[in-house]
Design a protein around this motif. Structure first.
Motif: not given
Length: 299
Positions: A269-273
């Protein structure tokens, strides 16, 4: 010899009187007076050259020819009425149209399966799905409802539909043939057939970027990579037991639920994606309920 056709008003008066058995009842239905109905029937009889009702004895009874004429013309008059009502209804109340724009993968794998249920929920609306694959596509900005994949944009009023979650997926048969269970290792990755997509968009992770995010190495030479043109073709290859693909959670959810694909880990996961939904007119009484419905159905 060509005879002048009877007027529509006289035909309507005759049909109503024959059906209801009374000129008074016909007058009430047609919002006219009894003398007017009588006059119109007289005009019809003069046009046809024969009596349609037997008026003797104070009773109104169809003559044999009148009975036959009624049986033949009544269905046609009903069909004309219904055709007029349909045209009036469609012309007076056109169905509002709602356009929904999203990427090709999201449209094909998320929106199209939901479309029949969406139409049932909003039977008076028509829906147009618009496929856009660039974040700056003008059609994305013009759509009533836009679903964009990428990072959070502060100046954009959008709702997070689904946070990015990317993990390897493959068919159960391929997993069994390769002995894959649970978490993949770097050693396993080096011997697996990794399915690639021809992506030139920095928003999306490819295998090299995913491995970097997951803390794993990837040694597949780029000249040995076959890249699929779109995500639907890539998943079809995975479904056909040809290898392991990267799966974005909203796009593979139905395949995982049906057992056609299995998920492996790790999950990146990537932050804010994620997938972001925005609407063109926030207070629209037509668009707002559809937007709320999509948020509940996809989220």
């Amino acid at each position: 010899m060509c005879y002048p056709p009877p007027s529509m008003k006289s035909l309507i008066a005759f049909e109503a009187t024959a059906r209801l058995g009374s000129m008074t009842a016909a007058a009430d239905e047609e919002r006219a007076t009894q003398p007017t109905i009588s006059q119109r029937i007289r005009a019809l009889e003069e046009t046809l050259g024969l009596p349609l009702f037997d008026r003797q004895g104070g009773r109104l009874v169809l003559t044999p020819l009148g009975e036959r004429f009624y049986r033949e013309m009544a269905p046609n008059l009903k069909a004309i009425r219904e055709a007029c009502e349909r045209v009036i209804h469609q012309g007076a109340r056109p169905s509002p149209s709602v356009s929904i724009a999203a990427g090709a993968g999201f449209t094909h794998l998320c929106l199209l399966p939901l479309l029949p249920t969406l139409k049932q929920a909003f039977p008076t609306l028509t829906f147009k799905l618009v496929t856009v694959d660039r974040a700056d596509d003008p059609e994305l900005q013009a759509a009533d409802i836009a679903i964009r994949f990428g990072p959070y944009i502060p100046q954009e009023e959008a709702v997070l539909l689904a946070k990015e979650a990317v993990f390897p997926v493959c068919s159960p048969d391929y997993a069994h043939s390769q002995g894959l269970t649970g978490t993949l290792t770097t050693a396993q990755l080096s011997r697996l057939a990794l399915l690639h997509q021809d992506i030139k968009d920095p928003r999306w992770l490819d295998w090299a970027q995913w491995c970097q995010q997951a803390g794993m190495g990837l040694t597949t030479p780029r000249d040995e990579v076959f890249a699929y043109h779109n995500y639907a073709l890539l998943l079809n290859a995975a479904l056909a037991h040809q290898g392991v693909a990267l799966g974005w959670s909203p796009l593979v959810k139905e395949y995982l639920a049906s057992g056609q694909l299995v998920a492996l880990s790790p999950c990146v996961t990537r932050d804010d994606y994620g997938y972001w939904l925005s609407v063109k007119h926030h207070r629209s009484a037509v668009i707002a309920p559809v937007s709320d419905w999509l948020i509940k159905a996809i989220g």
